[in-house]
Structures are given as structure tokens and as C-alpha cells.
Scaffold this motif. Structure first.
Motif, PDB file in Angstrom:
ATOM      1  N   LYS A   1      31.813  58.368  31.199  1.00 47.91           N
ATOM      2  CA  LYS A   1      31.822  59.786  30.854  1.00 47.91           C
ATOM      3  C   LYS A   1      32.746  60.531  31.800  1.00 47.91           C
ATOM      4  O   LYS A   1      32.875  60.167  32.970  1.00 47.91           O
ATOM      5  CB  LYS A   1      30.412  60.362  30.929  1.00 47.91           C
ATOM      6  N   ALA A   2      33.379  61.575  31.286  1.00 47.28           N
ATOM      7  CA  ALA A   2      34.277  62.403  32.089  1.00 47.28           C
ATOM      8  C   ALA A   2      33.934  63.872  31.898  1.00 47.28           C
ATOM      9  O   ALA A   2      33.543  64.288  30.807  1.00 47.28           O
ATOM     10  CB  ALA A   2      35.727  62.155  31.689  1.00 47.28           C
TER      11      ALA A   2
ATOM     12  N   MET B   1      43.303  66.289  30.590  1.00 50.47           N
ATOM     13  CA  MET B   1      43.497  64.856  30.811  1.00 50.47           C
ATOM     14  C   MET B   1      44.510  64.247  29.845  1.00 50.47           C
ATOM     15  O   MET B   1      45.208  63.300  30.195  1.00 50.47           O
ATOM     16  CB  MET B   1      42.171  64.102  30.661  1.00 50.47           C
TER      17      MET B   1
ATOM     18  N   TRP C   1      30.277  67.042  29.837  1.00 51.05           N
ATOM     19  CA  TRP C   1      30.560  65.604  29.882  1.00 51.05           C
ATOM     20  C   TRP C   1      31.026  65.109  28.522  1.00 51.05           C
ATOM     21  O   TRP C   1      30.424  65.420  27.501  1.00 51.05           O
ATOM     22  CB  TRP C   1      29.322  64.833  30.339  1.00 51.05           C
TER      23      TRP C   1
ATOM     24  N   LEU D   1      34.302  61.446  36.901  1.00 47.94           N
ATOM     25  CA  LEU D   1      34.204  60.277  36.037  1.00 47.94           C
ATOM     26  C   LEU D   1      32.957  59.514  36.441  1.00 47.94           C
ATOM     27  O   LEU D   1      32.719  59.297  37.641  1.00 47.94           O
ATOM     28  CB  LEU D   1      35.445  59.398  36.206  1.00 47.94           C
ATOM     29  N   LYS D   2      32.140  59.133  35.452  1.00 50.53           N
ATOM     30  CA  LYS D   2      30.919  58.347  35.697  1.00 50.53           C
ATOM     31  C   LYS D   2      31.072  56.969  35.088  1.00 50.53           C
ATOM     32  O   LYS D   2      31.485  56.846  33.931  1.00 50.53           O
ATOM     33  CB  LYS D   2      29.701  58.988  35.023  1.00 50.53           C
TER      34      LYS D   2
ATOM     35  N   MET E   1      33.636  58.702  26.963  1.00 51.60           N
ATOM     36  CA  MET E   1      34.944  58.040  26.943  1.00 51.60           C
ATOM     37  C   MET E   1      34.854  56.621  26.379  1.00 51.60           C
ATOM     38  O   MET E   1      35.848  55.911  26.332  1.00 51.60           O
ATOM     39  CB  MET E   1      35.527  57.990  28.359  1.00 51.60           C
TER      40      MET E   1
ATOM     41  N   VAL F   1      35.972  67.365  32.836  1.00 50.41           N
ATOM     42  CA  VAL F   1      37.184  67.979  33.364  1.00 50.41           C
ATOM     43  C   VAL F   1      36.832  69.310  34.021  1.00 50.41           C
ATOM     44  O   VAL F   1      36.087  70.106  33.467  1.00 50.41           O
ATOM     45  CB  VAL F   1      38.217  68.204  32.234  1.00 50.41           C
TER      46      VAL F   1
ATOM     47  N   PHE G   1      39.020  65.815  37.463  1.00 54.68           N
ATOM     48  CA  PHE G   1      37.825  65.565  36.669  1.00 54.68           C
ATOM     49  C   PHE G   1      36.865  64.636  37.403  1.00 54.68           C
ATOM     50  O   PHE G   1      37.239  63.899  38.305  1.00 54.68           O
ATOM     51  CB  PHE G   1      38.188  64.971  35.303  1.00 54.68           C
TER      52      PHE G   1
ATOM     53  N   TRP H   1      46.141  61.210  31.561  1.00 53.83           N
ATOM     54  CA  TRP H   1      45.270  60.093  31.904  1.00 53.83           C
ATOM     55  C   TRP H   1      45.238  59.096  30.738  1.00 53.83           C
ATOM     56  O   TRP H   1      45.003  59.481  29.600  1.00 53.83           O
ATOM     57  CB  TRP H   1      43.866  60.607  32.168  1.00 53.83           C
TER      58      TRP H   1
END
Length: 139
Positions: A45-46, A53, A37, A62-63, A40, A48, A60, A133
Motif C-alpha cells: 500500500k502507498a 507517483m 492509502w 509505502l507499506k 498497489m 502519497v 510517499f 515511480w
């Protein structure tokens, strides 16, 4: 453990949605414990699972944290999203859409949108982006 159950429910949808892109890549198998994680900013959070990205097409997780409300923005990448857990209200095209686990949406052609996390659980998404992204805030 709930995360593992959610990933299992999601697997068949992800395979169907990602099939064309996966055919071009090496096989990837990752458990939730193996996800890396990345912070970001703003509690987002991301993780992959394939691609990059920043440089091109990617897939990925993503949270979004509880209570998150994004400002109006768009992404240059056409992207395809499945909600894994949590609940959001997605506002796009002048309409609000209440979405929960298993919901799918596609945002293409730089569609402006707002996402608001509802309830007491973070929102977890799986995203397939067709190009790098980015986040472009509305002016």
C-alpha cells in the motif's frame, strides 16, 4: 498510537532529507488519519503526501505486509528511503543489510534489489522519489 510515535521520530530526518524538494512545493501537513492509502497489489500500500507517483517526483509512505519478499527488481527513479517501522533485509550489490526503524538507504542508477520483511510486523517506509515511480522486474 505507535504509528504517531514513529512519525514523530521520523520527522526530523524527513525534513532534512526532503528539504530541497520541499522548498519547491507548498507546505503540507498531514496526520496519519488523513493519509489516503492506495492498494498497489500483493498487499503493498502507498500513501502519497506530495507530488504524483505516476507523473514525477513524489514523497510517499509505502507499506509491505508481514512475510513479503520482493523479487529482484529496480526502479527507474532514484529514491531515498527511511524505514519507519518493522524490519527488513535489503539485498543489493551482493550484500544483505538488516534494517529497522530509523535506517536510511538510497537506491540510485536503477540499482537492483530484493526486500524481505522480517518478523511479525509490517514494514513501513517513507520514500522520496526523484521521478515517476515504477517497478521493473529483473529478467
Amino acid at each position: 498510537m505507535a504509528f504517531v510515535r514513529q512519525l514523530r521520530r521520523f520527522a526530523s530526518t524527513a525534513l532534512l532529507l526532503g528539504a530541497p524538494l520541499l522548498a519547491q512545493a507548498d507546505s503540507v501537513v498531514q496526520t496519519p488519519a488523513e493519509l489516503k492509502w492506495k492498494d498497489m497489489g500483493n498487499g503493498i500500500k502507498a500513501a502519497v503526501v506530495s507530488g504524483d507517483m505516476d507523473k514525477g517526483a513524489s514523497r510517499f509512505f509505502l507499506k509491505y505486509p508481514v512475510g513479503m519478499v520482493t523479487p529482484l527488481h529496480h526502479h527507474d527513479a532514484d529514491h531515498y528511503v527511511t524505514v519507519i517501522s518493522g524490519s527488513i533485509t535489503l539485498s543489493t550489490g551482493g550484500k544483505d543489510h538488516k534494517l529497522g526503524p530509523g535506517a536510511y538507504f538510497a537506491l540510485t542508477k536503477k540499482a537492483p534489489h530484493i526486500a524481505k520483511v522480517e518478523g511479525k510486523e509490517e514494514a513501513l517506509f517513507f520514500i522520496q522519489a526523484d521521478s515517476p515511480w515504477n517497478v521493473v522486474m529483473a529478467k
